[in-house]
Enzyme design. Structure first.
Site, PDB file in Angstrom:
ATOM      1  N   LYS A 155       2.198  37.202  60.523  1.00 20.94           N
ATOM      2  CA  LYS A 155       1.855  38.000  61.700  1.00 20.94           C
ATOM      3  C   LYS A 155       0.874  39.111  61.331  1.00 20.94           C
ATOM      4  CE  LYS A 155       5.016  38.541  64.718  1.00 20.94           C
ATOM      5  NZ  LYS A 155       6.272  38.925  65.399  1.00 20.94           N
ATOM      6  N   ARG A 213       8.180  44.733  64.526  1.00 22.33           N
ATOM      7  CA  ARG A 213       8.463  43.296  64.448  1.00 22.33           C
ATOM      8  C   ARG A 213       8.395  42.819  63.002  1.00 22.33           C
ATOM      9  NH1 ARG A 213       5.136  43.478  69.298  1.00 22.33           N
ATOM     10  NH2 ARG A 213       6.174  42.472  71.070  1.00 22.33           N
ATOM     11  N   GLY A 239      12.104  33.841  66.063  1.00 26.18           N
ATOM     12  CA  GLY A 239      13.383  34.332  66.574  1.00 26.18           C
ATOM     13  C   GLY A 239      14.443  34.582  65.526  1.00 26.18           C
ATOM     14  N   MET A 249      14.431  36.727  62.921  1.00 27.90           N
ATOM     15  CA  MET A 249      14.595  38.124  62.507  1.00 27.90           C
ATOM     16  C   MET A 249      14.445  39.035  63.729  1.00 27.90           C
ATOM     17  SD  MET A 249      12.729  38.038  58.807  1.00 27.90           S
ATOM     18  CE  MET A 249      11.364  37.041  59.367  1.00 27.90           C
ATOM     19  N   ARG A 279      -0.600  32.563  65.746  1.00 23.62           N
ATOM     20  CA  ARG A 279      -0.106  31.825  64.573  1.00 23.62           C
ATOM     21  C   ARG A 279      -0.326  30.341  64.827  1.00 23.62           C
ATOM     22  NH1 ARG A 279       6.295  33.186  65.751  1.00 23.62           N
ATOM     23  NH2 ARG A 279       6.410  32.192  67.791  1.00 23.62           N
ATOM     24  N   HIS A 304      12.960  30.336  73.219  1.00 21.55           N
ATOM     25  CA  HIS A 304      13.500  30.051  71.885  1.00 21.55           C
ATOM     26  C   HIS A 304      13.908  28.592  71.773  1.00 21.55           C
ATOM     27  CE1 HIS A 304      16.896  29.674  69.030  1.00 21.55           C
ATOM     28  NE2 HIS A 304      16.128  30.422  68.266  1.00 21.55           N
ATOM     29  N   ARG A 337      17.953  -6.631  47.822  1.00 23.13           N
ATOM     30  CA  ARG A 337      19.328  -6.572  47.326  1.00 23.13           C
ATOM     31  C   ARG A 337      19.978  -7.932  47.546  1.00 23.13           C
ATOM     32  NH1 ARG A 337      18.275  -1.959  50.464  1.00 23.13           N
ATOM     33  NH2 ARG A 337      18.534   0.057  49.425  1.00 23.13           N
ATOM     34  N   ARG A 344      16.378  -7.750  43.003  1.00 19.94           N
ATOM     35  CA  ARG A 344      17.413  -7.237  42.102  1.00 19.94           C
ATOM     36  C   ARG A 344      18.547  -8.245  42.009  1.00 19.94           C
ATOM     37  NH1 ARG A 344      20.470  -1.825  43.769  1.00 19.94           N
ATOM     38  NH2 ARG A 344      21.540  -3.261  45.181  1.00 19.94           N
ATOM     39  N   GLU A 374      18.482   3.593  36.137  1.00 20.18           N
ATOM     40  CA  GLU A 374      19.442   4.243  37.034  1.00 20.18           C
ATOM     41  C   GLU A 374      20.595   4.913  36.297  1.00 20.18           C
ATOM     42  OE1 GLU A 374      21.240   1.314  39.647  1.00 20.18           O
ATOM     43  OE2 GLU A 374      20.722  -0.278  38.232  1.00 20.18           O
ATOM     44  N   SER A 424      11.836   0.283  37.803  1.00 23.75           N
ATOM     45  CA  SER A 424      12.008   0.797  39.159  1.00 23.75           C
ATOM     46  C   SER A 424      13.154   1.788  39.125  1.00 23.75           C
ATOM     47  CB  SER A 424      12.311  -0.333  40.147  1.00 23.75           C
ATOM     48  OG  SER A 424      12.478   0.190  41.448  1.00 23.75           O
ATOM     49  N   GLY A 459      16.129   3.644  40.212  1.00 20.61           N
ATOM     50  CA  GLY A 459      17.213   3.594  41.198  1.00 20.61           C
ATOM     51  C   GLY A 459      17.825   4.971  41.289  1.00 20.61           C
ATOM     52  N   THR A 460      17.198   5.844  42.057  1.00 19.30           N
ATOM     53  CA  THR A 460      17.562   7.267  42.030  1.00 19.30           C
ATOM     54  C   THR A 460      18.908   7.562  42.694  1.00 19.30           C
ATOM     55  OG1 THR A 460      16.069   7.526  43.926  1.00 19.30           O
ATOM     56  CG2 THR A 460      15.255   8.217  41.759  1.00 19.30           C
ATOM     57  N   ASN A 461      19.453   6.613  43.466  1.00 12.64           N
ATOM     58  CA  ASN A 461      20.792   6.850  44.015  1.00 12.64           C
ATOM     59  C   ASN A 461      21.793   6.973  42.870  1.00 12.64           C
ATOM     60  OD1 ASN A 461      19.463   6.373  46.411  1.00 12.64           O
ATOM     61  ND2 ASN A 461      20.236   4.295  46.644  1.00 12.64           N
ATOM     62  N   CYS A 496      12.912   2.762  43.981  1.00  7.46           N
ATOM     63  CA  CYS A 496      13.487   2.012  45.108  1.00  7.46           C
ATOM     64  C   CYS A 496      14.744   2.669  45.659  1.00  7.46           C
ATOM     65  CB  CYS A 496      13.788   0.574  44.700  1.00  7.46           C
ATOM     66  SG  CYS A 496      14.986   0.437  43.357  1.00  7.46           S
ATOM     67  N   TYR A 505       4.076   2.843  42.774  1.00  7.54           N
ATOM     68  CA  TYR A 505       4.502   2.651  44.165  1.00  7.54           C
ATOM     69  C   TYR A 505       5.833   3.337  44.412  1.00  7.54           C
ATOM     70  CZ  TYR A 505       7.842  -0.869  42.484  1.00  7.54           C
ATOM     71  OH  TYR A 505       8.875  -1.510  41.840  1.00  7.54           O
TER      72      TYR A 505
END
Length: 909
Positions: free
Chosen positions: A27, A97, A106, A108, A348, A474, A595, A649, A781, A800, A802-804, A867, A887
């Site tokens: 602001k 303000r 809204g 603050m 803004r 708001h 899968r 897989r 993984e 690949s 397997g981040t889970n 993946c 990828y």
């Protein structure tokens, strides 16, 4: 030399500029910039964000130099505006303000009319010639100061709102509906009543010294940086707590000085759907907070301001064009018209829906205001916002039917597009409690008007409906940013919190009843209304609509063309044969995860026969039944993807997921059928099921461990893959299968499985008389695989992530059980983002970095992908780009989002 903490903007010159958001907040920086480009801005000054951090680091005290700098800046404003702060003859009032680096609408606190007391109110009445205006300004100030500075603002739905109760009683007694209908005498009475309330509930008198007032307001604004709603908002939008807020103190101009005055919030384009033209809300004879509070339903700028105040409307239109051209972005402005003169109070970059974001970005390029690269900036189109374009909409025929059966009960202002159906809930705290009990609950938050305290409830609701307020209220503003379906200003709607009902058009509904809201048209229906796919889905997937019939699709296609032009990271799909058409429709560049266990569920009897088998021969007999089914599924998938790579897989989940005591209990004849099919006793079946039980199956007998112990499973799956691929190769389809071995932690595990896969491939190729280009790789993984990636890459041709599971095993945190504590962790900033939604870049991400570096040190052209579910989450996609992955792979509906995020990171890099 003393540190500079205060920056003035006055007389057509700002000490700051639009690039100083870190120091002055959004602001303050933009007020200085508007001054510098010659727009009419009331004089004022900004106390920088550095003071906020000092304030919290020093037990809410200020830097020693601040007092003198503020007093000097006040004198400068007095000189420019021709008034005197606290004067009994020529009073000058101020507003105070907040102004964070990123807009937090809204969240603050704000205080207007600072400097009012029993003496200045009389001098203001004389100077303005309007006694009613002076006393209205005074009572507003006392109410805001009492709420914000003296702590009387209600914190929960059960807390009394002392000032509003007195105001409502006064209106009822006077027989009027709105505050601006009260007389000067009635407002005088209200001022006395307000002061008495403050004395009663705080034990302190209302302060009359103007300098005490201004410092009280400055402290309250800094303190509001750490209020609950601001913290929740920052957490939601990843705004760092350490940024702090600036404070803007500005000379007051008045929109409540009679019917020749107005206040409003304008947009240089419609931010619900993106159509061009200056638009927004205004109220005649009102102050700024009246518009956004939603207490009075405002008038529309584009409809009536040109008739009410033609000169001011024309000036605002020109200002809007100038701002848009200068900032090269759609602007959200606050303005006051005081006796015909336009004053700009804020500008803004406007919050917008996903629909509007795409249209505005594409239109700005087509109008020559910005380039394609600028259109793709994540501040213009947050990648996740594309999800809104893919969500269902109400079916036109279903709506016609609803008007007869469920009834269209009301209509308001369409503030957030989309379709939402849910159960009525009136209070944010109730909505949050219901959601915490059941994350699948569908709720519509219905309010007279929303306030920042409702943020938690708005976050979990499917849609928001308010009786009051306009497109700049708001509710509308926050809903647009959240991508929620929203209708505001539904004037016929009577909301009764005490009875727990809404009424409109002769229909009364109670809390818990179902309603449907159409954010495109503003219509409200009782009950549930059927939906249909979005226009994008109708064009791309169903092909029930021609591309040229949808403006939404036309701009979406143009945008995605730019996305594909600039991104480096490829985007694949997590898909089996049934989702292949979806993945193809959204432009996947291959399948990153098929899968195979999903394929077995359609042939569960044969698979269970394999599970209960006791000998290799019995298993091979059962697997022989499964082979043609697997081959057919792979054929369908390969055919849909053509020459694009398909990563398959091998069997991953523990066998108990397919056959457990629950299955035997739910199907009385199951054990008998399996007994006959395999040629074993029923008792043997039951014993085998008992043997499958594991204490911690996520870390148990699954993944490559299954393939090593039961090598015939791997051999069958490999044969199905290569037979399908070879048959299609003979038909002229250039298939590229990638066989992925799950849960590898040791190179020897991968070596074992790779030998079976390659031996099977050679047998099939010899039988078919054709060779297929393929690769063998693994999922990374578990931490050991990441840490020994250099060794594993001697065998693996691709990784690949397997981040889970990599997240589970790295954090020692079960994604099935973490729900009991993760909300508390996030609430108390133990962690930042949910690690199962966004990659934990410092922990899990570090393991990924090691695996990438060490893997490619061994095998230079090692293909790298992801993946896990993170593959479609924008910040995680951007992280994958930085790591140098080839990828990402995600669910089909996340493909456009992943592509946009990839392009944004490529351009940023």
């Amino acid at each position: 030399m003393a540190t500079k903490y205060v920056y003035s903007f006055s007389g057509g010159k700002g000490e700051g500029n639009g690039k100083m958001k870190a120091e002055l907040g959004g602001k303050g920086a933009n007020l200085a910039e508007m001054c510098n480009i010659g727009l009419p801005v009331p004089a004022g000054f900004t106390i920088g964000t550095e003071v906020c951090n000092y304030y919290y680091a020093n037990d809410r005290k200020y830097p020693p130099e601040l007092k003198a700098q503020v007093e000097a800046a006040l004198k400068e404003v007095e000189k420019v505006m021709g008034g005197e702060f606290g004067s009994k003859t020529n009073p000058l009032l101020f507003s105070c303000r907040s102004g964070a680096r990123e807009s937090m609408p809204g969240m603050m606190d704000t205080v207007l009319n600072i400097g009012m007391n029993d003496e200045t109110v009389i001098s203001l009445a004389k100077k303005s010639g309007d006694e009613r205006f002076a006393w209205d300004s005074y009572r507003r100030f006392i109410q805001m100061y009492g709420d914000v500075v003296m702590g009387l603002k209600p914190q929960t739905k059960t807390d009394p709102d002392h000032f509003e109760e007195l105001l409502e009683h006064k209106r009822e007694k006077a027989g009027v509906k709105f505050d601006n209908e009260l007389t000067a005498e009635q407002l005088k009475e209200l001022v006395a009543e307000y002061k008495a309330v403050i004395k009663k509930h705080t034990g302190s008198e209302f302060p009359t010294d103007p300098m005490e007032q201004v410092w009280g307001c400055i402290g309250a604004v800094f303190s509001s940086w750490m209020n609950d709603r601001a913290i929740v908002y920052r957490r939601m939008y990843n705004i760092p707590h350490e940024w702090g807020t600036a404070v803007n103190v500005q000379a007051m101009v008045f929109g409540n000085l009679g019917d020749g005055c107005a206040t409003g919030v304008g947009l240089t384009r419609d931010c619900a759907v993106g159509t061009p033209g200056f638009c927004g809300d205004y109220l005649i004879n009102a102050q700024g907070e009246d518009v956004v509070a939603g207490i009075r339903t405002p008038l529309r700028i584009e409809e009536t301001l040109g008739k009410d105040m033609p000169k001011a409307h024309a000036e605002l239109d020109e200002i809007g064009k100038k701002l848009e051209k200068h900032f090269k972005e759609v602007q959200d402005v606050e303005f006051t018209i005081q006796e015909g003169r336009v004053w700009m109070l804020q500008t803004r970059n406007a919050k917008r829906t996903g629909f509007a974001a795409v249209r505005i970005a594409v239109d700005l390029v087509n109008e020559g205001l910005i380039t394609e690269k600028e259109a793709l900036q994540k501040r213009r189109i947050p990648a996740d916002d594309l999800n809104q374009l893919l969500q269902p909409i109400f079916d036109t025929e279903a709506k016609k039917k609803a008007t007869k059966e469920n009834r269209a009960i009301a209509k308001g202002i369409n503030a957030g597009p989309g379709a939402a159906t849910g159960q009525i809930v009136f209070h944010a705290s109730d909505a949050e409690a219901l959601y915490n009990k059941d994350n699948n609950v569908q709720l519509i938050l219905v309010r007279k008007e929303t306030s920042p305290e409702d943020l938690r409830g708005m976050k979990v609701a499917k849609g928001i409906l308010t009786a009051f307020g306009g497109a700049s209220s708001h509710a509308a503003l926050v809903s647009r940013q959240m991508g929620k379906v929203c209708i505001v200003g539904c004037g016929s709607l009577v909301v009764d919190y005490d009875k727990g009902t809404i009424s409109s058009g002769g229909t009364t509904l109670k809390e818990g009843d179902w309603i449907s809201i159409d954010g495109f048209t503003g219509e409200v229906f009782s009950g549930k209304v059927e939906t249909k796919p979005s226009e994008i889905v109708q064009v791309l997937v169903q092909k029930t609509m021609k591309p040229e019939e949808s403006e939404t699709y036309t701009r979406y296609a143009q945008l995605m063309g730019w996305v594909d032009k600039y991104r480096k990271l490829k985007v694949r799909a997590n898909a089996e044969q049934d989702e292949a058409h979806l993945a193809d429709a959204f432009g996947c560049e291959g399948v990153g995860l098929c899968r195979t266990e999903h394929m077995f569920f359609s042939k569960i009897q044969e698979f269970r026969e394999m599970i209960v088998s006791e000998t290799k021969e019995q298993r091979e007999k059962a697997l022989a039944k499964l082979l043609p089914f697997q081959r057919a599924d792979f054929t369908t998938l390969f055919k849909a993807l053509g020459s694009r790579p398909v990563t398959i897989r091998l069997l991953d989940p523990p066998l108990h997921e397919f056959l457990s005591e629950h299955h035997l209990h739910d199907d009385d004849g199951l054990a008998d059928r399996l007994s006959k099919a395999v040629g074993i006793s029923k008792e043997t079946v039951e014993r085998r099921v008992e043997e499958l039980k594991e204490t911690n199956p996520m870390l148990g007998f699954r993944g490559c461990r299954l393939g090593i112990v039961f090598a015939e499973i791997t051999a069958m799956q490999a044969r199905a893959i290569f037979e399908a691929a070879a048959d299609l190769k003979k038909q002229g389809v250039d298939v590229h299968p990638e066989v992925m071995v799950p849960l590898v932690g040791f190179k020897t595990e991968l070596d074992h499985q790779t030998k079976i896969i390659r031996d099977t491939a050679e047998k099939v190729f010899a039988e078919k008389g054709v060779k297929v280009d393929y690769q063998v790789g693994t999922m990374i993984e578990i931490p050991r695989a990441a840490l020994t990636a250099g060794e594993i890459a001697k065998t693996a041709e691709f990784f690949s992530f397997g981040t889970n599971d990599l997240t589970q095993t790295t954090l020692g945190m079960s994604r099935d059980d973490y729900g009991s504590f993760i909300p508390l962790y996030r609430e108390n900033d133990v962690i930042g983002d949910d690690p199962f939604q966004k990659i934990d870049q410092t922990g899990v991400g570090r393991l990924m970095e090691i695996a990438c570096k060490d893997g490619r040190a061994t095998r230079e052209k090692l293909k790298l992908g992801i993946c896990g579910e993170h593959g479609g989450e924008p910040s995680s996609v951007m992280f994958c780009h930085k790591l140098g992955l080839d990828y990402v792979s995600c669910s089909p509906f996340r493909i456009p989002i992943a592509k946009l995020a990839a392009a944004q990171q490529a351009l940023e890099s």
